[in-house]
Design a protein around this motif. Structure first.
Motif, mmCIF file in Angstrom:
data_model
loop_
_atom_site.group_PDB
_atom_site.id
_atom_site.type_symbol
_atom_site.label_atom_id
_atom_site.label_comp_id
_atom_site.label_asym_id
_atom_site.label_seq_id
_atom_site.Cartn_x
_atom_site.Cartn_y
_atom_site.Cartn_z
ATOM 1 N N SER A 76 0.824 -1.206 0.000
ATOM 2 C CA SER A 76 0.000 0.000 0.000
ATOM 3 C C SER A 76 0.858 1.256 0.000
ATOM 4 O O SER A 76 0.559 2.229 -0.708
ATOM 5 N N VAL A 77 1.921 1.243 0.798
ATOM 6 C CA VAL A 77 2.845 2.376 0.816
ATOM 7 C C VAL A 77 3.491 2.532 -0.558
ATOM 8 O O VAL A 77 3.595 3.642 -1.103
ATOM 9 N N TYR A 78 3.905 1.403 -1.139
ATOM 10 C CA TYR A 78 4.504 1.432 -2.476
ATOM 11 C C TYR A 78 3.495 1.971 -3.498
ATOM 12 O O TYR A 78 3.839 2.816 -4.343
ATOM 13 N N GLY A 79 2.256 1.481 -3.430
ATOM 14 C CA GLY A 79 1.221 1.919 -4.356
ATOM 15 C C GLY A 79 0.929 3.404 -4.224
ATOM 16 O O GLY A 79 0.720 4.110 -5.221
ATOM 17 N N TRP A 80 0.928 3.890 -2.997
ATOM 18 C CA TRP A 80 0.676 5.308 -2.726
ATOM 19 C C TRP A 80 1.776 6.173 -3.362
ATOM 20 O O TRP A 80 1.494 7.158 -4.048
ATOM 21 N N MET A 81 3.025 5.766 -3.161
ATOM 22 C CA MET A 81 4.137 6.509 -3.734
ATOM 23 C C MET A 81 4.121 6.424 -5.264
ATOM 24 O O MET A 81 4.401 7.397 -5.973
ATOM 25 N N HIS A 82 3.796 5.225 -5.783
ATOM 26 C CA HIS A 82 3.741 5.035 -7.230
ATOM 27 C C HIS A 82 2.653 5.905 -7.849
ATOM 28 O O HIS A 82 2.839 6.485 -8.928
ATOM 29 N N TRP A 83 1.521 6.010 -7.152
ATOM 30 C CA TRP A 83 0.393 6.827 -7.621
ATOM 31 C C TRP A 83 0.832 8.298 -7.760
ATOM 32 O O TRP A 83 0.548 8.953 -8.753
ATOM 33 N N THR A 85 3.890 9.567 -8.042
ATOM 34 C CA THR A 85 4.981 9.859 -8.977
ATOM 35 C C THR A 85 4.681 9.462 -10.420
ATOM 36 O O THR A 85 5.239 10.044 -11.353
ATOM 37 N N LYS A 86 3.767 8.480 -10.624
ATOM 38 C CA LYS A 86 3.565 7.967 -11.980
ATOM 39 C C LYS A 86 2.093 7.848 -12.362
ATOM 40 O O LYS A 86 1.723 7.024 -13.188
ATOM 41 N N LYS A 87 1.256 8.694 -11.766
ATOM 42 C CA LYS A 87 -0.180 8.590 -12.010
ATOM 43 C C LYS A 87 -0.545 8.751 -13.482
ATOM 44 O O LYS A 87 -1.468 8.110 -13.974
ATOM 45 N N ASN A 88 0.156 9.595 -14.208
ATOM 46 C CA ASN A 88 -0.222 9.899 -15.585
ATOM 47 C C ASN A 88 0.377 8.947 -16.616
ATOM 48 O O ASN A 88 0.125 9.095 -17.811
#
Length: 204
Positions: A76-83, A85-88
């Motif tokens: 979840s922490v990884y997903g949050w950070m990924h969201w 930085t790389k949402k687009n």
């Protein structure tokens, strides 16, 4: 046993449900609903729900599920950070698992099941090492497929859910059992939704 008997058991367990269970389940449902509308707040809701769940699962002697929930927090922490930085960026396309991926999936399930069982059997006071380790091993495999956007992830996750529901009721975690039943239904819809999206990809 008749339906009335099972309803009586469920009612009795719900009456004994702690405030922490209610909070954890409420946050878990919130996470699913936020995920459905693609809202970033799903991650803090999920982290809070999982942290509380780890405390309750440990108290109930479900150590493999506690470990599994620890992994959920990390992801979840990884997903949050990924969201953030790389949402687009475009998402990985949905696909079916290859033969090699199935071999890895089955290795995760059965090697994981064996290792977790031995750890629970000989190094903890777990009263349900077979079921606890099986539920966690199949969930680990499902999450590996989910990360790779493989349609079969829903099948593995629901195998885990199917066995988890009665185990949670057995451990007097009725609200967690009901939440898992809800997630089972969500995963069924997820499976067919991903199949539909896969066909759309092919025709695009």
């Amino acid at each position: 046993m008749d339906l009335q008997h099972w309803f009586g058991i469920l009612t009795g367990q719900l009456k004994e449900t702690t405030v922490l269970q209610w909070i954890a389940v409420s946050l878990g449902v919130t996470e699913v609903l936020l995920a459905r509308i693609n809202n970033v707040w799903l991650y803090p809701a999920g982290i809070a729900a999982t942290a509380i769940s780890m405390m309750l699962l440990t108290e109930s002697g479900l150590y493999a599920e506690t470990l599994l929930n620890g992994y959920y927090i990390v992801m979840s922490v990884y997903g949050w950070m990924h969201w953030i930085t790389k949402k687009n960026e475009p998402p990985i396309k949905i696909s079916y698992s290859t033969r090699q991926e199935w071999k890895i999936t089955l290795a995760i399930v059965f090697i994981g099941w064996g290792v977790l069982y031995l750890a629970l059997r000989y190094f903890t006071d777990s009263t349900v090492p077979v079921a606890d380790s099986w539920i966690s091993a199949t969930a680990w495999a499902g999450m590996w497929l989910l990360a790779r956007r493989k349609i079969e992830n829903w099948i593995l996750l629901n195998i885990s859910n199917l066995f988890a529901i009665p185990l949670l009721f057995h451990k007097n975690l009725a609200m967690f059992g009901l939440l898992t039943a809800f997630l089972f239904v969500v995963a069924v819809f997820g499976y067919f939704d991903w199949k539909r999206k896969y066909r759309q990809q092919l025709s695009a």
